[in-house]
Design a protein around this motif. Structure first.
Motif, PDB file in Angstrom:
ATOM      1  N   TRP A 100       0.820  -1.222   0.000  1.00 21.56           N
ATOM      2  CA  TRP A 100       0.000   0.000   0.000  1.00 21.56           C
ATOM      3  C   TRP A 100       0.853   1.272   0.000  1.00 21.56           C
ATOM      4  N   THR A 101       2.166   1.130   0.227  1.00 28.55           N
ATOM      5  CA  THR A 101       3.027   2.319   0.228  1.00 28.55           C
ATOM      6  C   THR A 101       3.518   2.679  -1.172  1.00 28.55           C
ATOM      7  N   LEU A 102       3.167   1.900  -2.177  1.00 30.52           N
ATOM      8  CA  LEU A 102       3.616   2.157  -3.555  1.00 30.52           C
ATOM      9  C   LEU A 102       2.768   3.250  -4.196  1.00 30.52           C
ATOM     10  N   THR A 103       2.793   4.433  -3.600  1.00 30.38           N
ATOM     11  CA  THR A 103       1.838   5.488  -3.980  1.00 30.38           C
ATOM     12  C   THR A 103       2.164   6.165  -5.312  1.00 30.38           C
ATOM     13  N   PHE A 136      -5.884  -3.470  -5.511  1.00 26.63           N
ATOM     14  CA  PHE A 136      -5.851  -2.457  -4.451  1.00 26.63           C
ATOM     15  C   PHE A 136      -5.348  -1.121  -4.996  1.00 26.63           C
ATOM     16  N   CYS A 137      -5.585  -0.070  -4.234  1.00 27.97           N
ATOM     17  CA  CYS A 137      -5.121   1.270  -4.580  1.00 27.97           C
ATOM     18  C   CYS A 137      -4.144   1.737  -3.511  1.00 27.97           C
ATOM     19  N   PRO A 138      -2.859   1.888  -3.847  1.00 30.38           N
ATOM     20  CA  PRO A 138      -1.875   2.320  -2.852  1.00 30.38           C
ATOM     21  C   PRO A 138      -2.294   3.627  -2.174  1.00 30.38           C
ATOM     22  N   SER A 139      -2.079   3.682  -0.877  1.00 28.80           N
ATOM     23  CA  SER A 139      -2.482   4.856  -0.092  1.00 28.80           C
ATOM     24  C   SER A 139      -1.799   4.782   1.262  1.00 28.80           C
ATOM     25  N   MET A 140      -1.101   5.840   1.645  1.00 33.74           N
ATOM     26  CA  MET A 140      -0.464   5.856   2.964  1.00 33.74           C
ATOM     27  C   MET A 140      -1.511   5.874   4.063  1.00 33.74           C
ATOM     28  N   GLU A 141      -2.661   6.463   3.783  1.00 36.19           N
ATOM     29  CA  GLU A 141      -3.739   6.478   4.780  1.00 36.19           C
ATOM     30  C   GLU A 141      -4.236   5.059   5.035  1.00 36.19           C
ATOM     31  N   THR A 142      -4.487   4.309   3.944  1.00 31.90           N
ATOM     32  CA  THR A 142      -4.927   2.917   4.100  1.00 31.90           C
ATOM     33  C   THR A 142      -3.854   2.089   4.780  1.00 31.90           C
ATOM     34  N   TYR A 143      -2.598   2.322   4.416  1.00 35.82           N
ATOM     35  CA  TYR A 143      -1.476   1.594   5.022  1.00 35.82           C
ATOM     36  C   TYR A 143      -1.457   1.813   6.534  1.00 35.82           C
ATOM     37  N   GLY A 144      -1.597   3.050   6.947  1.00 29.80           N
ATOM     38  CA  GLY A 144      -1.614   3.356   8.381  1.00 29.80           C
ATOM     39  C   GLY A 144      -2.769   2.688   9.103  1.00 29.80           C
ATOM     40  N   LYS A 145      -3.929   2.695   8.466  1.00 23.58           N
ATOM     41  CA  LYS A 145      -5.107   2.073   9.078  1.00 23.58           C
ATOM     42  C   LYS A 145      -4.938   0.551   9.174  1.00 23.58           C
ATOM     43  N   LEU A 146      -4.311  -0.040   8.170  1.00 25.70           N
ATOM     44  CA  LEU A 146      -4.066  -1.476   8.199  1.00 25.70           C
ATOM     45  C   LEU A 146      -3.106  -1.845   9.333  1.00 25.70           C
ATOM     46  N   LEU A 147      -2.055  -1.057   9.507  1.00 25.15           N
ATOM     47  CA  LEU A 147      -1.121  -1.316  10.602  1.00 25.15           C
ATOM     48  C   LEU A 147      -1.806  -1.149  11.952  1.00 25.15           C
ATOM     49  N   GLN A 148      -2.663  -0.146  12.042  1.00 24.17           N
ATOM     50  CA  GLN A 148      -3.404   0.060  13.290  1.00 24.17           C
ATOM     51  C   GLN A 148      -4.325  -1.125  13.561  1.00 24.17           C
TER      52      GLN A 148
END
Length: 338
Positions: free
Chosen positions: A90-93, A139-151
């Motif tokens: 997801w970080t491949l923005t 999927f659509c890369p997104s730092m916001e989604t990445y952060g939410k997934l880690l959370q």
């Protein structure tokens, strides 16, 4: 489009070889998309070099060195190390849309149409169809989604201990919200699920576009005799997806092994390929239709007693290509009914 990519992950050299075959299969079927490989710190330099020849981008990822958020999640959930590594996709923005594919998948035809799908599109898992299988997903890369997934990982973990549990928990409305996000099974045909519904496989198997070598035993776990085109191994799955294994090994031995030899140079390495040698083998023919009727061979197995056969059945290890084949069972039933 230049901002769309197929993405895979290799955590060590064996999965790197799987990624090489996957990348070659995508190239052979003329994808117009970029290819990206995420690699873990255990992937050797020769394998990295080969991956760079096949993929447009090879990006090292390591959860422990990937920033505060991921580091915090890792400290709280050390059991999810590989899962957290996979979430790096997801970080491949710099890409607007991607298709993730596990390194143990093989592409059988062009699948660029998957980029017409939305996040999170995936095929149902054969074990529990209300869950999607995370071996292939849009999927659509997104730092916001990445952060939410880690959370989510930190707070909830994974119900199956891996990325599939995390992603199904996070995208929890996949089963009910939008049927257009349900990919047909032909985009993620699980090789070990073929015989759970053999008539359907006979009817639709020739339309398969992606095969997924699920289970503990991967294609690289076997040995391949190049001249005899024979697959050998002591594991029971060898007969359950013989045609697909033969496809994998044919591509690996012809396109990947020469590249590995070039980059390993004088360093010894085991490719898994051998020359013909005398041994007892049994030949079997794929159950697929005439359009895909490859032949393969596996080592012959000693005949089992009735008790041993029963135990194999109870363990889900029936001899589907031999004594317990669909045709043999049908013949016995026909003779019994007569």
């Amino acid at each position: 489009m230049a901002d769309q990519a197929f993405v895979t992950l290799a955590t060590h050299d064996n999965y790197a070889r799987g990624a090489m075959v996957l990348g070659k299969s995508l190239r052979n079927h003329n994808t117009s998309k970029k290819l990206v490989a995420l690699i873990g710190p255990q992937v050797s330099e020769p394998c990295q070099s080969v991956l760079r020849k096949i993929y447009d981008e090879v990006r090292p990822v390591d959860v422990l060195d990937s920033g505060d958020t991921a580091h915090l999640a890792m400290m709280k959930r050390p059991d999810l190390g590989v899962t957290l590594t996979k979430l790096h996709c997801w970080t491949l923005t710099h890409y607007s849309k991607c298709v993730f594919m596990d390194a143990d998948t093989l592409v059988l035809s062009n699948i660029d149409e998957l980029f017409d799908r939305e996040e999170l599109s995936a095929a149902p898992d054969p074990g529990w169809p209300d869950c999607f299988n995370s071996g292939v997903f849009v999927f659509c890369p997104s730092m916001e989604t990445y952060g939410k997934l880690l959370q989510y990982c930190t707070e909830h973990g994974s119900f199956d201990g891996g990325d599939q549990g995390v992603l199904n928990g996070f995208f929890s409305n996949w089963a009910t919200a939008d049927i257009s996000k349900h990919l047909p099974f032909i985009y993620n045909l699980s090789s070990i699920a073929i015989y759970t519904y053999l008539p359907a496989f006979k009817q639709f198997g020739s339309s398969a576009k992606v095969v997924h070598f699920l289970g503990k035993t991967k294609p690289w776990s076997y040995t391949f005799d190049i001249t005899a085109k024979r697959i050998t191994g002591s594991v029971p799955e060898a007969s359950t997806h013989s045609t697909f294994l033969l496809d994998w090994w044919t591509l690996y031995s012809s396109a990947v092994v020469p590249m590995l030899h070039e980059h390993y140079g004088e360093q010894p390495f085991h490719s898994g390929c051998v020359e013909s040698r005398c041994c007892d083998t049994v030949t079997f023919e794929s159950v697929q239709d005439e359009g895909h009727s490859s032949h393969a061979q596996v080592s012959s197995q000693p005949e089992l007693s009735s008790v041993e056969r029963k135990e194999k059945w109870e363990q889900g290890q029936a001899d589907y290509m031999g004594m317990d084949s669909f045709d043999n069972i049908k013949r016995k039933l026909d003779s019994f009914l007569k």
